[in-house]
Design an enzyme around this catalytic site. Structure first.
Site, PDB file in Angstrom:
ATOM      1  N   SER A 144       7.244   4.831  -7.795  1.00  0.00           N
ATOM      2  CA  SER A 144       6.771   4.350  -9.096  1.00  0.00           C
ATOM      3  C   SER A 144       6.554   5.530 -10.029  1.00  0.00           C
ATOM      4  CB  SER A 144       5.455   3.583  -8.934  1.00  0.00           C
ATOM      5  OG  SER A 144       4.851   3.318 -10.187  1.00  0.00           O
ATOM      6  N   TYR A 157      -3.096   3.077  -5.549  1.00  0.00           N
ATOM      7  CA  TYR A 157      -1.667   2.855  -5.749  1.00  0.00           C
ATOM      8  C   TYR A 157      -0.988   4.154  -6.173  1.00  0.00           C
ATOM      9  CZ  TYR A 157       2.587   0.786  -7.803  1.00  0.00           C
ATOM     10  OH  TYR A 157       3.882   0.459  -8.131  1.00  0.00           O
ATOM     11  N   LYS A 161       1.956   6.318  -4.092  1.00  0.00           N
ATOM     12  CA  LYS A 161       3.271   6.625  -4.635  1.00  0.00           C
ATOM     13  C   LYS A 161       3.547   8.132  -4.634  1.00  0.00           C
ATOM     14  CE  LYS A 161       4.354   2.353  -5.268  1.00  0.00           C
ATOM     15  NZ  LYS A 161       5.347   1.720  -4.386  1.00  0.00           N
ATOM     16  N   ILE A 190       8.529  -3.642 -14.339  1.00  0.00           N
ATOM     17  CA  ILE A 190       9.702  -4.475 -14.088  1.00  0.00           C
ATOM     18  C   ILE A 190       9.265  -5.937 -14.124  1.00  0.00           C
ATOM     19  CG2 ILE A 190      11.581  -5.013 -12.493  1.00  0.00           C
ATOM     20  CD1 ILE A 190      11.702  -2.168 -13.601  1.00  0.00           C
TER      21      ILE A 190
END
Length: 260
Positions: A144, A157, A161, A190
Site C-alpha cells: 500500500s 496497517y 505495509k 481502489i
C-alpha cells in the site's frame, strides 16, 4: 501480455476485490489457479466464474480458511502440490485494514491483525520457496502507499505495509541467485473492494463514496483506482516480460504518493 497457460498461480484473498479480479484475469489468460480466501461459499462462486471464462475444472483448485493459522498455510501448499505438482507464481493479495490510533489500539486486535497481514506473508512464502525455486517463479505482494505515508488513524496497517515492502526487498535478495523474482504493488484508494466494509468502520455505500471522492481529489490524476488498474500491473510483474524486475516497490495511486 505474455501467456500464463503453462503457469500455476496461488492467489490469496481471491474471493473479492483485487484478488477476485486477479483470478478472473488470470483465468482469461489460461493460468492454472489455486484460490485461497476465508469464506468457502464466495470462493466457489469465483471458481465457477473462472470456469465460465474458459478454464477447465481440473485447472482450478481452492482452499478456504484462516491464513493466520500455520496448519491452514501448510494445507494450502500441500493441496496445491498434490493437485498440480508445481507452483510458478504466488500472488499474495489477502489483507484487511484496522482503523485505530496508537492510543486506541488493543493488543489483541494488534495480534490478530499482524498475524494475517504480516506474519502469514512470511511463512506462506517460506512454504512456497522450494517449489518456486524449482520453476524459477516469482512472488507478488499487495502492499500500500500507506507504507510511506503516515496515517495515525490506521497505524498498525501502515506498520504492516512497511513490513511487506521490506519482506519484498529481503526476499528478492535472498532468492535472486535462484532465479526467483519478488515484487510489491502499492495501491492508493481502489474502488469496488470490501476492505472498508470489512474493517472496524463497517462503512456504508455513502461512506464509501465519501472516501472515494476524497481520494480522487488527492490523487494528481483526479480519479480513484479500479481493481483492473492493479491487476494489469500485477500480470505484467508476474509475467516473463518482467524477467529483469525484482525487489521493486510499485506505486499505483494516481500520483497520491507525491504529496505533500
Amino acid at each position: 501480455m505474455a501467456s500464463f497457460r503453462e503457469k500455476v498461480v496461488l492467489v490469496t484473498g481471491a474471493s473479492s476485490g483485487i484478488g477476485e479480479a486477479t483470478a478472473y484475469k488470470l483465468a482469461e489468460h489460461g493460468a492454472t489457479l489455486f484460490l485461497v480466501a476465508l469464506e468457502e461459499d464466495k470462493l466457489q462462486i469465483v471458481q465457477q466464474k473462472c470456469r465460465e471464462k474458459g478454464l477447465a475444472e481440473e485447472q482450478i483448485g481452492y482452499c478456504s480458511g484462516d491464513l493466520s493459522k500455520s496448519a491452514f498455510r501448510e494445507e494450502i501448499v500441500r493441496n496445491l502440490i498434490q493437485k498440480f505438482g508445481r507452483l510458478d507464481i504466488l500472488a499474495d493479495i489477502a489483507g484487511s485494514v484496522l482503523f485505530s490510533s496508537v492510543s486506541e489500539t488493543k493488543e489483541e486486535d494488534y495480534d490478530r491483525f499482524v498475524n494475517v497481514n504480516q506474519k502469514a506473508k512470511l511463512f506462506l512464502a517460506q512454504l512456497c520457496l522450494p517449489y518456486l525455486k524449482e520453476t524459477k517463479g516469482n512472488i507478488i505482494y499487495l502492499s500500500s502507499i500507506c507504507s510511506t505515508i503516515p496515517l495515525p488513524t490506521i497505524v498498525v496497517y501502515c506498520m504492516a505495509k512497511v513490513a511487506i515492502d521490506m519482506l519484498t526487498k529481503c526476499l528478492a535478495k535472498e532468492l535472486g541467485p535462484h532465479g526467483v523474482r519478488v515484487n510489491a504493488i502499492n495501491p492508493g484508494y481502489i474502488v469496488d473492494t470490501n476492505i472498508l466494509r470489512n474493517s472496524t468502520l463497517k462503512t456504508t455505500d455513502e461512506d464509501q463514496k465519501k472516501y472515494a471522492d476524497t481520494a480522487a481529489e488527492q490523487a494528481h490524476l483526479k480519479r480513484v483506482g479500479k481493481p483492473s488498474d492493479v491487476v494489469s500491473l500485477l500480470l505484467f510483474l508476474a509475467s516473463d516480460e518482467a524477467s529483469y524486475i525484482t525487489g521493486s516497490i510499485n506505486y499505483i495511486d494516481g500520483g497520491y504518493h507525491l504529496y505533500p
